[in-house]
Design an enzyme around this catalytic site. Structure first.
Site, short mmCIF file in Angstrom:
data_model
loop_
_atom_site.label_atom_id
_atom_site.label_comp_id
_atom_site.label_asym_id
_atom_site.label_seq_id
_atom_site.Cartn_x
_atom_site.Cartn_y
_atom_site.Cartn_z
N ASP A 1 2.80 5.77 -7.60
CA ASP A 1 2.46 4.37 -7.79
C ASP A 1 3.52 3.57 -7.03
OD1 ASP A 1 1.99 1.78 -8.55
OD2 ASP A 1 2.05 2.15 -10.71
N TYR B 1 -5.09 -12.09 0.60
CA TYR B 1 -5.09 -10.93 1.49
C TYR B 1 -4.40 -11.25 2.81
CZ TYR B 1 -6.87 -6.83 3.97
OH TYR B 1 -6.98 -5.67 4.69
N SER C 1 -0.59 -11.72 2.42
CA SER C 1 0.09 -10.46 2.13
C SER C 1 0.22 -9.61 3.39
CB SER C 1 -0.64 -9.68 1.04
OG SER C 1 -1.89 -9.17 1.48
#
Length: 248
Positions: A62, A165, A168
């Site tokens: 993760d 999006y 980022s």
């Protein structure tokens, strides 16, 4: 595994683009560490590749967890003693959410969670694995970006606004440039690329190309020869028939 065999870590590689990249790297003799946040999904992907005769390793990862990334890095050091290739593929795209159609309506919590996975996690895993690359003065880092994050083309492109999006991935592009600058003089090459619109869970069935086609540039950048591109932004190779740099 032989001591000369390259070791590649591909984040978020149990499906879609990450799976296709892992498959292609394994096919050319690179030892791939397939990773995912869900162990059941990851082991299923490992078995699918095994059914094709491809022997990949698997580890739970993760990339948004400091502790998990640290644990993974220690396992990698103890198991393989090195890492040669890092493909930062894990990411999320909240674009379909209605509020993502405007900067005036985007939810800050959506933006925070998108940033956490798409940019901060890329920095986290890069910080963890680059020391292993420095120890052998060899490394190739491939960051998955998008043409939607090209500042040059944003004013005129036809893509959705998708502020979380896009911003980022602008961060991913900035990180790529900064890492490339910091790693000048080493044999660690870091570059970003846009895989284009693909038939994946993120891209949907209407996409014109497959994840296998989208993986081509990743393999090219993951296997760059010494002295290759550093801190650059590439298009998907299928579009131009070879590696072509995009404008930031």
């Amino acid at each position: 595994m032989t001591t000369q065999q390259k070791i590649a870590v591909v984040t978020g590689s149990n499906r879609g683009l990450g799976y296709a990249i892992s498959r292609k790297l394994s096919q050319i003799g690179i030892r791939v560490i397939l990773t995912s946040r869900n162990q059941t999904d990851g082991l299923a992907a490992k078995q699918q590749l095994a059914d094709e005769g491809l022997d990949v390793d698997y580890h739970l990862l993760d990339v948004t967890s400091d502790g998990n990334v640290q644990q993974f890095t220690e396992w990698l050091r103890e198991t393989y003693g090195k890492v040669d290739i890092l493909v930062n593929n894990a990411g999320v795209n909240p674009t379909p959410k209605s509020e993502e159609s405007s900067l005036l309506t985007v939810q800050l919590e959506t933006m925070r969670s998108t940033f956490e996975t798409n940019i901060l996690a890329v920095l986290r895993i890069s910080q963890a694995l680059i020391p292993l690359m420095k120890a052998q003065n060899y490394g190739r880092i491939v960051n998955i970006s998008t043409e939607m994050a090209s500042l040059t083309s944003i004013p005129s492109d036809y893509y959705p606004l998708a502020p979380s999006y896009r911003l980022s991935k602008l961060g991913v592009n900035g990180l790529t440039v900064l890492l490339g600058k910091e790693l000048q003089g080493t044999n660690i090459l870091v570059n970003a690329y846009s895989p284009g619109w693909m038939k994946t869970d993120m891209g949907g069935e209407n996409a014109p190309f497959t994840a296998e086609e989208g993986a081509e540039t990743a393999v090219y950048l993951a296997t760059l020869t010494d002295g290759g591109a550093q801190g650059k932004f590439f298009a998907e190779m299928r579009k131009f028939g070879g590696p072509v740099q995009l404008q930031w």
